[in-house]
Design a protein around this motif. Structure first.
Motif, PDB file in Angstrom:
ATOM      1  N   TRP A  86       0.852  -1.366   0.111  1.00 51.56           N
ATOM      2  CA  TRP A  86      -0.037  -0.062  -0.035  1.00 51.56           C
ATOM      3  C   TRP A  86       0.802   1.228  -0.111  1.00 51.56           C
ATOM      4  CZ3 TRP A  86      -5.126   1.126  -0.357  1.00 51.56           C
ATOM      5  CH2 TRP A  86      -5.257   2.620   0.117  1.00 51.56           C
ATOM      6  N   ASP A  87       1.882   1.317   0.942  1.00 52.65           N
ATOM      7  CA  ASP A  87       2.614   2.628   1.052  1.00 52.65           C
ATOM      8  C   ASP A  87       3.522   2.806  -0.179  1.00 52.65           C
ATOM      9  OD1 ASP A  87       1.761   3.130   3.574  1.00 52.65           O
ATOM     10  OD2 ASP A  87       3.338   2.057   4.791  1.00 52.65           O
ATOM     11  N   LYS A  88       3.936   1.934  -0.769  1.00 50.96           N
ATOM     12  CA  LYS A  88       5.021   2.109  -1.917  1.00 50.96           C
ATOM     13  C   LYS A  88       4.285   2.374  -3.146  1.00 50.96           C
ATOM     14  CE  LYS A  88       9.177   1.672  -3.244  1.00 50.96           C
ATOM     15  NZ  LYS A  88       9.987   2.827  -2.636  1.00 50.96           N
ATOM     16  N   PRO A 115     -11.560   2.452 -12.923  1.00 48.31           N
ATOM     17  CA  PRO A 115     -11.690   1.958 -11.515  1.00 48.31           C
ATOM     18  C   PRO A 115     -11.617   3.066 -10.635  1.00 48.31           C
ATOM     19  CG  PRO A 115     -10.476   0.625 -12.937  1.00 48.31           C
ATOM     20  CD  PRO A 115     -10.845   1.810 -13.619  1.00 48.31           C
ATOM     21  N   GLY A 116     -10.759   4.309 -10.928  1.00 53.03           N
ATOM     22  CA  GLY A 116     -11.093   5.362  -9.991  1.00 53.03           C
ATOM     23  C   GLY A 116     -11.954   6.093  -9.545  1.00 53.03           C
ATOM     24  N   LYS A 117     -13.074   5.699 -10.483  1.00 57.42           N
ATOM     25  CA  LYS A 117     -14.650   6.368 -10.323  1.00 57.42           C
ATOM     26  C   LYS A 117     -15.699   5.344  -9.678  1.00 57.42           C
ATOM     27  CE  LYS A 117     -14.287   9.692 -14.240  1.00 57.42           C
ATOM     28  NZ  LYS A 117     -15.005  10.484 -15.319  1.00 57.42           N
ATOM     29  N   VAL A 118     -15.454   3.916 -10.046  1.00 60.32           N
ATOM     30  CA  VAL A 118     -16.563   2.894  -9.896  1.00 60.32           C
ATOM     31  C   VAL A 118     -15.749   1.851  -8.741  1.00 60.32           C
ATOM     32  CG1 VAL A 118     -18.006   3.505 -11.972  1.00 60.32           C
ATOM     33  CG2 VAL A 118     -16.106   1.745 -11.862  1.00 60.32           C
ATOM     34  N   GLY A 119     -14.730   1.707  -8.800  1.00 62.48           N
ATOM     35  CA  GLY A 119     -13.791   0.705  -8.158  1.00 62.48           C
ATOM     36  C   GLY A 119     -13.836  -0.576  -8.708  1.00 62.48           C
ATOM     37  N   MET A 120     -12.889  -1.649  -8.382  1.00 58.73           N
ATOM     38  CA  MET A 120     -12.806  -2.943  -8.923  1.00 58.73           C
ATOM     39  C   MET A 120     -12.245  -3.961  -7.888  1.00 58.73           C
ATOM     40  SD  MET A 120     -10.552  -3.198 -12.450  1.00 58.73           S
ATOM     41  CE  MET A 120     -10.182  -4.379 -13.254  1.00 58.73           C
ATOM     42  N   LYS A 121     -13.046  -5.003  -7.763  1.00 57.98           N
ATOM     43  CA  LYS A 121     -12.705  -5.993  -6.805  1.00 57.98           C
ATOM     44  C   LYS A 121     -11.125  -6.416  -6.828  1.00 57.98           C
ATOM     45  CE  LYS A 121     -14.553 -10.699  -5.497  1.00 57.98           C
ATOM     46  NZ  LYS A 121     -13.190 -10.858  -4.592  1.00 57.98           N
ATOM     47  N   TYR A 148      -4.924   0.133  -6.479  1.00 60.04           N
ATOM     48  CA  TYR A 148      -5.166   0.618  -7.585  1.00 60.04           C
ATOM     49  C   TYR A 148      -6.127   1.635  -7.690  1.00 60.04           C
ATOM     50  CZ  TYR A 148      -5.310   1.321 -12.699  1.00 60.04           C
ATOM     51  OH  TYR A 148      -5.784   1.664 -13.898  1.00 60.04           O
ATOM     52  N   CYS A 149      -7.379   1.225  -7.236  1.00 64.03           N
ATOM     53  CA  CYS A 149      -8.547   2.158  -7.242  1.00 64.03           C
ATOM     54  C   CYS A 149      -8.456   3.313  -6.091  1.00 64.03           C
ATOM     55  CB  CYS A 149      -9.856   1.404  -6.771  1.00 64.03           C
ATOM     56  SG  CYS A 149     -10.208   0.012  -7.931  1.00 64.03           S
ATOM     57  N   ALA A 150      -7.593   3.057  -5.257  1.00 62.12           N
ATOM     58  CA  ALA A 150      -7.373   4.090  -4.136  1.00 62.12           C
ATOM     59  C   ALA A 150      -6.651   5.323  -4.864  1.00 62.12           C
ATOM     60  CB  ALA A 150      -6.837   3.711  -2.920  1.00 62.12           C
ATOM     61  N   ARG A 151      -5.590   4.783  -5.541  1.00 61.93           N
ATOM     62  CA  ARG A 151      -4.649   5.800  -5.907  1.00 61.93           C
ATOM     63  C   ARG A 151      -5.090   6.653  -7.326  1.00 61.93           C
ATOM     64  NH1 ARG A 151      -1.061   0.789  -8.118  1.00 61.93           N
ATOM     65  NH2 ARG A 151      -1.379   1.193 -10.270  1.00 61.93           N
ATOM     66  N   LYS A 152      -6.160   6.026  -7.923  1.00 59.71           N
ATOM     67  CA  LYS A 152      -6.600   6.605  -9.024  1.00 59.71           C
ATOM     68  C   LYS A 152      -7.809   7.434  -8.493  1.00 59.71           C
ATOM     69  CE  LYS A 152      -4.256   4.717 -12.073  1.00 59.71           C
ATOM     70  NZ  LYS A 152      -3.384   5.203 -12.655  1.00 59.71           N
ATOM     71  N   PHE A 153      -8.657   7.144  -7.281  1.00 55.48           N
ATOM     72  CA  PHE A 153      -9.441   7.931  -6.898  1.00 55.48           C
ATOM     73  C   PHE A 153      -8.812   9.113  -6.216  1.00 55.48           C
ATOM     74  CE2 PHE A 153     -12.441   4.281  -5.964  1.00 55.48           C
ATOM     75  CZ  PHE A 153     -13.691   5.016  -6.302  1.00 55.48           C
ATOM     76  N   GLY A 154      -7.503   8.841  -5.647  1.00 54.54           N
ATOM     77  CA  GLY A 154      -6.761  10.006  -5.123  1.00 54.54           C
ATOM     78  C   GLY A 154      -6.285  10.731  -6.265  1.00 54.54           C
ATOM     79  N   ILE A 155      -5.851  10.467  -7.309  1.00 53.50           N
ATOM     80  CA  ILE A 155      -5.625  11.252  -8.266  1.00 53.50           C
ATOM     81  C   ILE A 155      -6.788  12.100  -8.936  1.00 53.50           C
ATOM     82  CG2 ILE A 155      -4.824  11.316 -10.991  1.00 53.50           C
ATOM     83  CD1 ILE A 155      -3.319   8.796 -10.385  1.00 53.50           C
ATOM     84  N   ILE A 156      -7.880  11.444  -8.884  1.00 57.62           N
ATOM     85  CA  ILE A 156      -9.041  12.418  -9.297  1.00 57.62           C
ATOM     86  C   ILE A 156      -9.372  13.525  -8.302  1.00 57.62           C
ATOM     87  CG2 ILE A 156     -11.648  12.236  -9.505  1.00 57.62           C
ATOM     88  CD1 ILE A 156     -11.021   9.267 -11.078  1.00 57.62           C
TER      89      ILE A 156
END
Length: 81
Positions: free
Chosen positions: A18-20, A55-61, A66-74
């Motif tokens: 997670w951290d890296k 996945p930065g908008k809707v998530g992905m199992k 990956y989703c958290a960093r894409k949400f973060g970028i948005i």
């Protein structure tokens, strides 16, 4: 070397991964914005374009990091100023 492409369930994901992942994939956008935004404000013009993905908008199992960093970028890009 730490494999950052690893896909695991949330409970098997490690804090190290997670951290890296956040350091490499979200911190870089933050640092770039910190450098360029003062110049943009000084000139009175400019655009910030950061790349994300669906996945930065809707998530992905099993892609929680990956989703958290894409949400973060948005979130970072849409709320800078």
């Amino acid at each position: 070397m730490l494999d950052l492409s690893i896909i695991t369930s949330f409970f098997k994901h490690t804090e190290e991964i997670w951290d890296k992942t956040m350091e490499i994939n979200l911190k870089e956008q933050f640092l770039c914005c910190k450098v360029i935004i003062p110049q943009m404000l000084e000139k009175g013009t400019g655009n910030i374009i950061n790349m994300s993905s669906q996945p930065g908008k809707v998530g992905m199992k099993d892609y929680q990091t990956y989703c958290a960093r894409k949400f973060g970028i948005i979130g970072l890009t849409t709320n800078i100023l």
